[in-house]
Design an enzyme around this catalytic site. Structure first.
Site, PDB file in Angstrom:
ATOM      1  N   GLY A   1       0.846  -1.201   0.000  1.00 35.47           N
ATOM      2  CA  GLY A   1       0.000   0.000   0.000  1.00 35.47           C
ATOM      3  C   GLY A   1       0.871   1.236   0.000  1.00 35.47           C
TER       4      GLY A   1
ATOM      5  CE1 TYR B   1      -0.690   9.483  10.073  1.00 32.40           C
ATOM      6  CE2 TYR B   1      -1.045   8.450   7.955  1.00 32.40           C
ATOM      7  CZ  TYR B   1      -0.656   8.361   9.273  1.00 32.40           C
ATOM      8  OH  TYR B   1      -0.233   7.158   9.782  1.00 32.40           O
TER       9      TYR B   1
ATOM     10  CD  GLN C   1      -0.558   1.115   9.905  1.00 33.74           C
ATOM     11  OE1 GLN C   1      -0.057   2.234   9.992  1.00 33.74           O
ATOM     12  NE2 GLN C   1      -1.624   0.897   9.172  1.00 33.74           N
TER      13      GLN C   1
ATOM     14  CE1 TYR D   1       5.550   2.809  13.017  1.00 32.84           C
ATOM     15  CE2 TYR D   1       3.381   1.913  13.497  1.00 32.84           C
ATOM     16  CZ  TYR D   1       4.576   2.489  13.925  1.00 32.84           C
ATOM     17  OH  TYR D   1       4.778   2.733  15.254  1.00 32.84           O
ATOM     18  CB  SER D   2       8.609   3.111   9.561  1.00 35.72           C
ATOM     19  OG  SER D   2       7.803   4.115  10.147  1.00 35.72           O
TER      20      SER D   2
ATOM     21  CB  SER E   1       7.339   7.497  -2.124  1.00 39.75           C
ATOM     22  OG  SER E   1       8.081   8.412  -2.908  1.00 39.75           O
TER      23      SER E   1
HETATM   24  P1  NAP Z   1       8.765   4.836   5.247  1.00 36.41           P
HETATM   25  O1  NAP Z   1       7.672   4.484   4.330  1.00 36.41           O
HETATM   26  O2  NAP Z   1       9.623   3.765   5.807  1.00 36.41           O
HETATM   27  O3  NAP Z   1       9.756   5.887   4.587  1.00 36.41           O
HETATM   28  C1  NAP Z   1       9.313   7.058   4.002  1.00 36.41           C
HETATM   29  C2  NAP Z   1      10.529   7.885   3.604  1.00 36.41           C
HETATM   30  O4  NAP Z   1      11.329   7.178   2.660  1.00 36.41           O
HETATM   31  C3  NAP Z   1      10.147   9.186   2.953  1.00 36.41           C
HETATM   32  O5  NAP Z   1      11.081  10.168   3.386  1.00 36.41           O
HETATM   33  C4  NAP Z   1      10.296   8.918   1.459  1.00 36.41           C
HETATM   34  O6  NAP Z   1      10.620  10.108   0.761  1.00 36.41           O
HETATM   35  C5  NAP Z   1      11.454   7.932   1.453  1.00 36.41           C
HETATM   36  N1  NAP Z   1      11.384   6.952   0.344  1.00 36.41           N
HETATM   37  C6  NAP Z   1      10.282   6.364  -0.170  1.00 36.41           C
HETATM   38  N2  NAP Z   1      10.608   5.479  -1.116  1.00 36.41           N
HETATM   39  C7  NAP Z   1      11.959   5.491  -1.201  1.00 36.41           C
HETATM   40  C8  NAP Z   1      12.889   4.791  -1.996  1.00 36.41           C
HETATM   41  N3  NAP Z   1      12.498   3.887  -2.900  1.00 36.41           N
HETATM   42  N4  NAP Z   1      14.216   5.065  -1.829  1.00 36.41           N
HETATM   43  C9  NAP Z   1      14.623   5.985  -0.916  1.00 36.41           C
HETATM   44  N5  NAP Z   1      13.784   6.673  -0.127  1.00 36.41           N
HETATM   45  C10 NAP Z   1      12.458   6.437  -0.255  1.00 36.41           C
HETATM   46  O7  NAP Z   1       8.245   5.669   6.513  1.00 36.41           O
HETATM   47  P2  NAP Z   1       6.903   6.157   7.159  1.00 36.41           P
HETATM   48  O8  NAP Z   1       6.298   7.242   6.375  1.00 36.41           O
HETATM   49  O9  NAP Z   1       7.239   6.370   8.578  1.00 36.41           O
HETATM   50  O10 NAP Z   1       5.919   4.893   7.134  1.00 36.41           O
HETATM   51  C11 NAP Z   1       5.077   4.611   6.046  1.00 36.41           C
HETATM   52  C12 NAP Z   1       3.620   4.866   6.378  1.00 36.41           C
HETATM   53  O11 NAP Z   1       3.204   4.112   7.518  1.00 36.41           O
HETATM   54  C13 NAP Z   1       3.278   6.301   6.793  1.00 36.41           C
HETATM   55  O12 NAP Z   1       3.276   7.193   5.696  1.00 36.41           O
HETATM   56  C14 NAP Z   1       1.933   6.088   7.433  1.00 36.41           C
HETATM   57  O13 NAP Z   1       0.938   5.913   6.429  1.00 36.41           O
HETATM   58  C15 NAP Z   1       2.169   4.793   8.210  1.00 36.41           C
HETATM   59  N6  NAP Z   1       2.595   4.984   9.621  1.00 36.41           N
HETATM   60  C16 NAP Z   1       1.746   4.580  10.623  1.00 36.41           C
HETATM   61  C17 NAP Z   1       2.103   4.735  11.940  1.00 36.41           C
HETATM   62  C18 NAP Z   1       1.172   4.272  13.034  1.00 36.41           C
HETATM   63  O14 NAP Z   1       1.393   4.631  14.210  1.00 36.41           O
HETATM   64  N7  NAP Z   1       0.188   3.469  12.738  1.00 36.41           N
HETATM   65  C19 NAP Z   1       3.339   5.304  12.300  1.00 36.41           C
HETATM   66  C20 NAP Z   1       4.205   5.689  11.265  1.00 36.41           C
HETATM   67  C21 NAP Z   1       3.825   5.513   9.939  1.00 36.41           C
HETATM   68  P3  NAP Z   1       9.837  10.581  -0.591  1.00 36.41           P
HETATM   69  O15 NAP Z   1       8.419  10.818  -0.231  1.00 36.41           O
HETATM   70  O16 NAP Z   1      10.571  11.839  -0.937  1.00 36.41           O
HETATM   71  O17 NAP Z   1      10.032   9.487  -1.598  1.00 36.41           O
END
Ligand code: NAP
Length: 321
Positions: free
Chosen positions: A22, A58, A193, A219-220, A274
């Site tokens: 996703g 968000y 999650q 996530y992350s 992203s």
């Molecule tokens: P992530 O998806 O691990 O990393 C996102 C970061 O990586 C962004 O800075 C993005 O920048 C970069 N990126 C993306 N694709 C890349 C690639 N192929 N190569 C290099 N860098 C890349 O981190 P996250 O946003 O923490 O986690 C993902 C999602 O999980 C969140 O957006 C959210 O929907 C959810 N989440 C939920 C919780 C919770 O408590 N339930 C907590 C944290 C996150 P660009 O956008 O510039 O590509």
């Protein structure tokens, strides 16, 4: 399991299904230009993503909803092709607030239902307009609620058809057990999650969830955006890991693609964020290669048992693992 770009749905315990990949949509609202989320979700849908992860907190759910509705209007997708996950924030745990909160989300999205609605965190904050209610000393004001009562209100949302499936987020084993052992439980959480990636592989929680037919949504999965306000940046960047890069070289893939492939091969759903068109597409190219058992073990051995999202979790809520 034959995972393809066209079909990578896996079953949920309630009979519904979820795409293993996703698009995450959290980006700092202060630093992110308006419309970035809208464009990114549209690009993602055009690329083949059918699962979008979002949340009221968000502050871009309206853009997610608009992107989905535009793509439906274009005839590219039908509503039922898309899997949207929304989240119940900490200030909305009292049972009487759960359905109105979800209805507010649906109004923002301009959709009739979400595919998955999850309790974002197991801790409740004082209800009200402040997302982070604080006392005069700047300390978060918690609120006593019964997580089981909140869960019953979530069950009612499923019965009302406002959420096709219901789940949780950031729950540890004890909190999951509290729900699973609740007298009169109608629906089990279909998913939990949590942070999950090669440096934080969650083996115990994964096993517990497997035993109870609860899917882990990681996530992350790329090791976060390394935003110092909520990420522990003393842990090295995941995507610079030599093992992930060496394995990637073999398949002509990036470390990000290897990290994502590792998770989906373990049955963990990934939601990489992203807002960059090239990286949105890159993160989707994970269905045309697979990792060997030996490579899976090598990556598993990278586990440091350290979370990146530690600051958010422990500074605000106390250790949650
Ligand atoms: P992530 O998806 O691990 O990393 C996102 C970061 O990586 C962004 O800075 C993005 O920048 C970069 N990126 C993306 N694709 C890349 C690639 N192929 N190569 C290099 N860098 C890349 O981190 P996250 O946003 O923490 O986690 C993902 C999602 O999980 C969140 O957006 C959210 O929907 C959810 N989440 C939920 C919780 C919770 O408590 N339930 C907590 C944290 C996150 P660009 O956008 O510039 O590509």
């Amino acid at each position: 399991m034959n995972l393809t770009a066209e079909n990578h749905r896996v079953p949920l315990s309630d009979g519904n299904s979820i795409p293993l990949l996703g698009l995450g949509t959290y980006a700092d609202p202060q630093k992110t230009p308006k419309g970035s989320c809208l464009e990114s979700v549209k690009i993602a849908i055009d690329t083949g993503y059918r699962h979008i992860d979002g949340a009221f907190v968000y502050y871009n759910e309206h853009e997610v909803g608009q992107a989905i509705r535009e793509k439906i209007a274009e005839g590219r997708i039908k509503r039922e092709d898309i899997f949207y996950c929304g989240k119940l924030w900490n200030t909305c745990h009292p049972p009487e607030l759960v359905r109105p909160t979800l209805e507010k989300t649906l109004k923002i999205l301009q959709l009739d239902y979400v595919d998955l609605y999850i309790i974002e965190l197991p801790m409740a904050f004082k209800p009200g307009d402040a997302i982070y209610p604080k006392d005069e000393n700047g300390k978060i004001i918690y609120h006593e609620t019964d997580l089981c009562a909140t869960w019953e209100a979530m069950e009612a949302c499923k019965d009302a058809g406002l959420a096709k499936s219901i789940g949780v987020s950031n729950f540890n084993r004890r909190q999951l057990e509290m729900i699973l052992n609740k007298p009169g439980l109608k629906y089990k959480p279909v998913s939990n999650q949590v942070e999950c990636h090669p440096y934080f592989t969650q083996p115990k929680l994964l096993e517990f969830c497997r035993q109870h037919d609860i899917l882990i949504v990681g996530y992350s999965p790329l090791g976060t955006s390394r935003d110092e306000t909520w990420v522990n940046v003393s842990s090295p960047p995941l995507l610079e890991d030599p093992v992930l890069n060496a394995i990637g070289k073999k398949y002509n893939k990036t470390a990000a693609q290897v990290a994502l492939r590792f998770s989906i091969q373990r049955g963990v759903v990934v939601i990489p964020k992203s807002f960059n068109p090239q990286r949105i597409r890159e993160n989707f190219q994970i269905f045309d290669f697979s990792l060997t058992e030996k490579e899976m073990k090598e990556i598993e051995a990278l586990n440091k048992n350290v979370r990146y999202v530690e600051l958010l979790m422990s500074a605000m809520f106390g250790e949650n693992a």
